[in-house]
Design a protein around this motif. Sequence first.
Motif, PDB file in Angstrom:
ATOM      1  N   LEU A 163       0.833  -1.210   0.000  1.00  0.00           N
ATOM      2  CA  LEU A 163       0.000   0.000   0.000  1.00  0.00           C
ATOM      3  C   LEU A 163       0.867   1.260   0.000  1.00  0.00           C
ATOM      4  N   ALA A 164       1.883   1.277   0.888  1.00  0.00           N
ATOM      5  CA  ALA A 164       2.726   2.466   1.022  1.00  0.00           C
ATOM      6  C   ALA A 164       3.494   2.732  -0.263  1.00  0.00           C
ATOM      7  N   ARG A 165       3.921   1.658  -0.933  1.00  0.00           N
ATOM      8  CA  ARG A 165       4.711   1.830  -2.154  1.00  0.00           C
ATOM      9  C   ARG A 165       3.851   2.401  -3.275  1.00  0.00           C
ATOM     10  N   ASN A 166       2.547   2.144  -3.182  1.00  0.00           N
ATOM     11  CA  ASN A 166       1.626   2.693  -4.188  1.00  0.00           C
ATOM     12  C   ASN A 166       1.389   4.176  -4.000  1.00  0.00           C
ATOM     13  N   GLY A 167       2.008   4.747  -2.943  1.00  0.00           N
ATOM     14  CA  GLY A 167       1.800   6.169  -2.699  1.00  0.00           C
ATOM     15  C   GLY A 167       0.551   6.450  -1.891  1.00  0.00           C
ATOM     16  N   THR A 168       0.064   5.432  -1.164  1.00  0.00           N
ATOM     17  CA  THR A 168      -1.108   5.643  -0.318  1.00  0.00           C
ATOM     18  C   THR A 168      -0.788   6.646   0.787  1.00  0.00           C
ATOM     19  N   GLY A 169      -1.720   7.538   1.076  1.00  0.00           N
ATOM     20  CA  GLY A 169      -1.510   8.563   2.102  1.00  0.00           C
ATOM     21  C   GLY A 169      -1.487   7.973   3.501  1.00  0.00           C
ATOM     22  N   THR A 170      -1.001   8.784   4.457  1.00  0.00           N
ATOM     23  CA  THR A 170      -0.815   8.277   5.818  1.00  0.00           C
ATOM     24  C   THR A 170      -2.126   7.830   6.450  1.00  0.00           C
ATOM     25  N   SER A 171      -3.184   8.622   6.299  1.00  0.00           N
ATOM     26  CA  SER A 171      -4.421   8.265   6.995  1.00  0.00           C
ATOM     27  C   SER A 171      -5.007   6.973   6.445  1.00  0.00           C
ATOM     28  N   LEU A 172      -4.856   6.759   5.134  1.00  0.00           N
ATOM     29  CA  LEU A 172      -5.370   5.523   4.543  1.00  0.00           C
ATOM     30  C   LEU A 172      -4.549   4.324   5.029  1.00  0.00           C
ATOM     31  N   LEU A 173      -3.230   4.527   5.159  1.00  0.00           N
ATOM     32  CA  LEU A 173      -2.352   3.468   5.681  1.00  0.00           C
ATOM     33  C   LEU A 173      -2.792   3.060   7.076  1.00  0.00           C
ATOM     34  N   ILE A 174      -3.103   4.064   7.900  1.00  0.00           N
ATOM     35  CA  ILE A 174      -3.487   3.791   9.279  1.00  0.00           C
ATOM     36  C   ILE A 174      -4.838   3.089   9.317  1.00  0.00           C
ATOM     37  N   LEU A 175      -5.756   3.518   8.445  1.00  0.00           N
ATOM     38  CA  LEU A 175      -7.053   2.842   8.394  1.00  0.00           C
ATOM     39  C   LEU A 175      -6.867   1.388   7.988  1.00  0.00           C
ATOM     40  N   ALA A 176      -5.944   1.152   7.050  1.00  0.00           N
ATOM     41  CA  ALA A 176      -5.644  -0.224   6.653  1.00  0.00           C
ATOM     42  C   ALA A 176      -5.114  -0.991   7.864  1.00  0.00           C
ATOM     43  N   GLY A 177      -4.285  -0.323   8.675  1.00  0.00           N
ATOM     44  CA  GLY A 177      -3.758  -0.949   9.889  1.00  0.00           C
ATOM     45  C   GLY A 177      -4.871  -1.298  10.860  1.00  0.00           C
ATOM     46  N   VAL A 178      -5.825  -0.386  11.010  1.00  0.00           N
ATOM     47  CA  VAL A 178      -6.960  -0.639  11.905  1.00  0.00           C
ATOM     48  C   VAL A 178      -7.753  -1.844  11.411  1.00  0.00           C
ATOM     49  N   ALA A 179      -7.962  -1.893  10.080  1.00  0.00           N
ATOM     50  CA  ALA A 179      -8.703  -3.013   9.506  1.00  0.00           C
ATOM     51  C   ALA A 179      -7.950  -4.323   9.740  1.00  0.00           C
ATOM     52  N   LEU A 180      -6.630  -4.294   9.513  1.00  0.00           N
ATOM     53  CA  LEU A 180      -5.804  -5.484   9.729  1.00  0.00           C
ATOM     54  C   LEU A 180      -5.894  -5.956  11.171  1.00  0.00           C
ATOM     55  N   ASN A 181      -5.815  -5.002  12.109  1.00  0.00           N
ATOM     56  CA  ASN A 181      -5.886  -5.332  13.532  1.00  0.00           C
ATOM     57  C   ASN A 181      -7.222  -5.965  13.882  1.00  0.00           C
TER      58      ASN A 181
END
Lengths: 257, 335
Positions: B139-157
């Motif tokens: 996700l990060a390599r695709n240039g995803t923004g910080t808030s989206l990365l964190i939301l992905a983290g929340v979903a993963l958790n």
Amino acid sequence: MILSATNITVRRGPRTVLHDVSLEARPGEVLGLLGANGAGKTTLLRLLAGLDAPEAGTVRYDGRSAAGIGRAALGRQVAYLAQNGAIHWPLKVEEVVALGRLPHRSDAATDTAAIHRAMERAEVLPFAGRTTGTLSGGERMRVLLARALAVEGRALLADEPIAALDPAHQLDVMELLRDVARGGTTVVVVLHDLTLAARFCDRLALLAAGRLHAIGAPMEVLTPGHVAAAYGVEVVAGMQEGEPFILPWRRIEDGGP
Amino acid sequence: MSRFHAPSQRLLIGSLGALVLVLFVASLLIGYAPLDVGGALSDLIHGRDTLGALVLLQLRLPRALLGAAVGFSLGLTGAAMQGLMRNPLADPGIVGVSGAAALGAVLAFYSGLANVFALALPLGGLAGAAIATALLLALARNGTGTSLLILAGVALNSLAGALTALALNLSPSPYATLEIVFWLMGSLADRSLDHVALALPFMALGWVLMLRIGHGLDALTLGEDTAASMGISLKGLRLSATGGAAAAVGASVAVAGAIGFVGLVVPHLLRPLVGHRPGRLLLASGFGGAALTLAADCAVRLAPIRPELKLGVVTALIGAPFFLALLWRLRREAE
């Protein structure tokens, strides 16, 4: 540094934000970017700062592309002052200004001198030791301006730097920007105040709906016709001490003059 | 830049480093079996295979080393995540890797692999962390923004948490359930040097990645646009921060379970001492996290409660009221 945008086009989804815009900003001059909300001023400024890439067209710095110069070197040469700039942690004022030296990583004496100069010019020395949480909106804006000045780059791009300031500080900052330009820096500034734009900018670029509606000397650009087309307002204009003033007076209703 | 107040910064890092050293030695000295640490050390150096040398090498040393390394990882990651998010409430778990690491370890329990060989647990944890990390980095390599990365983290958790609950739900025996629940509480007891060897390389990689982003986090204080205009690569910053966090926290959870509150509280505590500069907070928080974890692990062994309290329980027990008190004080100051 000569900043040149050539045939710039930017789209956001179906909307064309900038359409075939070309302009040049030169060392020693203040170029004002004007236009209604959503006309594309900030988009254009971000492109000039190298923050975004256009869909079509090129941005050049003394004839070189951003990629050719390199990210780090561009950071040392082009200072960017964001609109409504945030300061996310309660740092001391002098530390915020010191961030302007971050791209340089030069010796401490050089940095300290540049930081002091910047604080002096932006008139933030009296509160250099305060934390940013205790500042008023106008003081904060001047601190951020000092940060951008501390870069001591060859170009300074400022997005509405006087929007939060009282009239006295608006005049101070506009004079400061003109001084910076006279020192050989290329200054591009987004403004909404037509009088200050006319008085302090050497040239103006007026954007309307993503197109460059007019560019040139202030009084060639800020004609009643151009202002009506770009903003939809009628103006009151005149001269005071040999300098122009232009005030928005009333909205032009549809089908009006 | 570090030049403002640089001497006080060196003093802080020096003091915290000394504190970690003292607590590390204390951790070696504290244990259930009476041990002459000096004698055991001398035996160890001279290659004498005594019981004391064995206890020191196989029990005390791994525990102290892991306490320091896990604590350093949690403190550093907390500071890095708070800096990246520009939010004082971010914690090491926010990238979702800790949940995935816990799930991996739980699956090792559940499948019975943990009974076959001892390192199946941390290996399972590392595998879980690796999968989550790969996803995040893609996700990060695709240039995803910080808030989206964190939301992905929340979903993963959340997903990892749900699957962990499912494993508990379907657990074949109450004993397995109990074991899993206890493991999830986080502990440094009964870890070996193999655990250290397994986790330390990943943690060290994470530390290097995160300690490099100090300038970027400082620049980020003024927002992403301004940071980018100063020549900071936002994509590189996100990759280093999330990749480093994933490696350090994934490895920590894999060997020690979930130890809460260290990564949240330590950066809070130290932030005023570094003038709120996110870059300078990194190393300080690492040492602070190591000190707090070592201290809590000493407390666990000194407290007259048997079976020993789980480390994660103690850090949360101390951390949560402390955090509330901190907020209370901040609120009073704001008024």
